[in-house]
Design an enzyme around this catalytic site. Structure first.
Site, PDB file in Angstrom:
ATOM      1  N   ASP A  77      43.697  -8.852  27.389  1.00 28.27           N
ATOM      2  CA  ASP A  77      43.237  -8.989  28.776  1.00 28.27           C
ATOM      3  C   ASP A  77      43.843  -7.889  29.656  1.00 28.27           C
ATOM      4  O   ASP A  77      45.007  -7.511  29.477  1.00 28.27           O
ATOM      5  CB  ASP A  77      43.697 -10.383  29.251  1.00 28.27           C
ATOM      6  CG  ASP A  77      43.143 -10.774  30.603  1.00 28.27           C
ATOM      7  OD1 ASP A  77      42.015 -10.363  30.924  1.00 28.27           O
ATOM      8  OD2 ASP A  77      43.838 -11.513  31.325  1.00 28.27           O
ATOM      9  N   ASP A  99      40.622  -2.501  32.118  1.00 30.67           N
ATOM     10  CA  ASP A  99      40.597  -2.781  33.549  1.00 30.67           C
ATOM     11  C   ASP A  99      40.695  -1.462  34.317  1.00 30.67           C
ATOM     12  O   ASP A  99      41.781  -0.947  34.563  1.00 30.67           O
ATOM     13  CB  ASP A  99      41.763  -3.709  33.917  1.00 30.67           C
ATOM     14  CG  ASP A  99      41.833  -3.974  35.413  1.00 30.67           C
ATOM     15  OD1 ASP A  99      40.994  -3.430  36.160  1.00 30.67           O
ATOM     16  OD2 ASP A  99      42.733  -4.720  35.826  1.00 30.67           O
TER      17      ASP A  99
END
Ligand code: 13P
Length: 276
Positions: A77, A99
């Site tokens: 993540d 990200d």
């Protein structure tokens, strides 16, 4: 992860993507997943690796997923660096998030495309982010929320063949300081403009009704982190207060139970029970 999300998209439910920090949390989540016959995703964010080093927690997550009778994906993540993303891929994570929300949009596209090539070498899926989800995964930064632009979502998906797209619609990481007001209008526009499964970050503190509405409007993966950590802490504190902890293994059992209870609650709301 790609297969899990495509099924969720087709059948209108969301897969819970649970952040974990240790074996007790992994086991608690998987116990809930097995009891409810749900697909699930175990995840850890790059900012958490100081507490749970990737070379130790990563193989544990992969082994737990492989040993589960349910379909369980293992996801990296909020990957920020190519080095750690590639390490996760080497360990056997089935998907990674890049990200790029802190970069200008053209840079986010360029870097996401580079990470996509790395993910594909390992047969893994890629999640990207458009706009900027508020807060930060570990609460260390107060990143301003910036809602996703549906036109940019189209451009992003046209140029980068990602497998999941995280949207910013008023959601933020950590406990919300005030009740979140989600921009369902933006979510609907994005859902109508791109084919890729959509991801909701910042699941902690979102109401049951809002979760259900998000799922109706195309959210297929929901990230839950703070709620798990809070549930584990609460369960341990209550067990101490009740005098139920007499030695380390009672503590370990309470931790696992905290993660289990939180996963159970969210699995029921997300509609993924019985979908394995
Ligand atoms: P919460 O900590 O708000 O549940 O957010 C989780 C998340 O989005 C992890 O990427």
């Amino acid at each position: 992860m790609k297969d899990l999300l495509l099924d969720a998209q087709k059948n209108k439910y969301a897969v819970g993507s649970f952040s974990i920090a240790n074996m007790e949390m992994v086991r608690g989540v998987l116990q809930a997943v097995e009891e409810t016959k749900s697909p699930a995703i175990l995840q850890i964010a790059e900012v958490r690796l100081n507490h749970s080093p990737l070379e130790i927690i990563g193989p544990l997550m992969v082994a737990a997923a492989k040993n589960s009778a349910m379909p369980v994906a293992v996801h990296f993540d909020h990957g920020k660096t190519k080095e750690k993303i590639c390490q996760a891929l080497e360990i056997g994570f089935t998907s990674v998030m890049f990200d790029g929300s802190g970069y200008p949009f053209p840079e986010n596209k360029k870097l996401s495309a580079e990470i996509l090539a790395e993910a594909r070498k390992h047969g893994a899926a890629l999640e990207c982010e458009i706009g900027c989800v508020g807060g930060s995964e570990d609460g260390s930064e107060d990143i301003a929320m910036n809602c996703s632009d549906p036109a940019q979502a189209v451009e992003f998906c046209d140029e980068v063949a990602m497998d999941a797209l995280a949207v910013a619609i008023g959601n933020a990481h950590g406990n919300y300081k005030e009740e979140p007001k989600l921009r369902f209008d933006i979510l609907e526009k994005i859902r109508d403009s791109v084919a890729v499964p959509l991801v909701l970050h910042g699941g902690t503190g979102i109401s049951e009704n809002d979760f259900r509405k998000c799922v109706e409007l195309g959210i297929c993966k929901i990230n839950i982190a703070t709620a798990t950590f809070d549930s584990v802490e609460r369960e341990v504190r209550e067990a101490y207060t009740a005098g139920a902890i007499n030695g380390y293994y009672d503590l370990q059992t309470a931790e696992t139970r905290g993660a289990y209870k939180n996963a159970m609650k969210h699995i029921k709301i997300f509609g993924c029970a019985g979908k394995a």
